[in-house]
Design a protein around this motif. Sequence first.
Motif, PDB file in Angstrom:
ATOM      1  N   ASP A 109     -40.908   1.087 -16.548  1.00 27.51           N
ATOM      2  CA  ASP A 109     -40.762  -0.203 -15.886  1.00 27.51           C
ATOM      3  C   ASP A 109     -41.960  -0.572 -15.017  1.00 27.51           C
ATOM      4  O   ASP A 109     -41.915  -1.567 -14.283  1.00 27.51           O
ATOM      5  CB  ASP A 109     -39.475  -0.249 -15.053  1.00 27.51           C
ATOM      6  N   GLU A 156     -46.315  -1.141 -15.143  1.00 25.73           N
ATOM      7  CA  GLU A 156     -47.565  -1.230 -15.890  1.00 25.73           C
ATOM      8  C   GLU A 156     -48.710  -1.069 -14.912  1.00 25.73           C
ATOM      9  O   GLU A 156     -48.729  -1.711 -13.865  1.00 25.73           O
ATOM     10  CB  GLU A 156     -47.690  -2.587 -16.592  1.00 25.73           C
ATOM     11  N   ASP A 177     -42.448  -4.257 -14.926  1.00 21.51           N
ATOM     12  CA  ASP A 177     -42.176  -4.749 -16.278  1.00 21.51           C
ATOM     13  C   ASP A 177     -40.666  -4.772 -16.472  1.00 21.51           C
ATOM     14  O   ASP A 177     -40.062  -3.824 -16.953  1.00 21.51           O
ATOM     15  CB  ASP A 177     -42.845  -3.838 -17.307  1.00 21.51           C
TER      16      ASP A 177
END
Length: 338
Positions: free
Chosen positions: A50, A52, A62
């Motif tokens: 989750d 980046e 994310d």
Amino acid sequence: MVRRRQILLATLAAGAAGTAGCVSDDPSDERNENGDDQSTGSNDADLPSDLESTADGVYRVDIGAVSDRAASIEDSMQISYDGDPEVVWVYDRILESNRSAESTPELAVDPVIDTTDDVENLFLAPIYDADAENWTIHAYADDTYYEARDTHQFWIGRFFTGPNEDQAVRGHDVAFTEHHDGVYRATLEYGETPPENGLDRSKRVMLTNREWDETALEAAESILGAAVAPTRVGPTEPDYNEADEDDPAPVVDFSFEYDPDAKTITIVHENGPAFRGDHVQVEFEAGLTEAQFSGEVTPGDRLTVAVPSADPSEYLGIAWRGPEQEHYIILDRYEIPE
């Protein structure tokens, strides 16, 4: 004419629904089915799915990687989840209303969490679970926000409405754990998607540095954090420049004059029908402004409100509540300019 956007339509007589929020354990970090790192521009093999990596120590949340619905975030901090129905959430930042500009901490409410600066980074991400058919709020913070205070609380419920036991505001201690290098995460169970045309049953989630009590939003103590709430469920909203027999609020054209030195906003009723001042409320950030409309408000009438904590990108709103305070419809919003 200024476009009017309906944010919430709340009918207090409607039956309560939704699951009361409760803090859940921080879920384990996820990777793709092959166990591969999904980051971009990062050699960090332990990066959760989750997050980046956009630069050294800078991560973008994310939400699409962990939600069961396709998600998109606009620059206006509006997030849309595709599906049947589509659900739109909107974010706010929360600052204590009487804090001077000189002492206001710099707070970034954004999906990008920068662990390398002195700014307090914070973000709330609604995540949909199709199997459970409900939502979980994932809160992300950097160590600057996490370590700056001893108290972290979620407040969840319906604010500024009549008493309703099922939807009363409740506080829950936030159990932050370090999710990744310098990024902390906590979760809160939100509950089911509000029914279409039933946002009167929706709840707002706030993450703050204060414990909840009945006077929390009016107290002079520090309040700093972020909030998120569903603002539309179902088809794209209609054009509220057009009269709607099912929409009881007046179509009023307002203008706004901001004085950055005095920290005030003057609201002018430019065009449209007269309305009673006690049928609307003027809001800034987490509470009502001290000055409110009163009596009959007609074109040309003005109201000056104090916004001592105003920072760029914050909003002042004018909400139609109706004769019996049975509605909540935003007539207009004004964004503090740079």
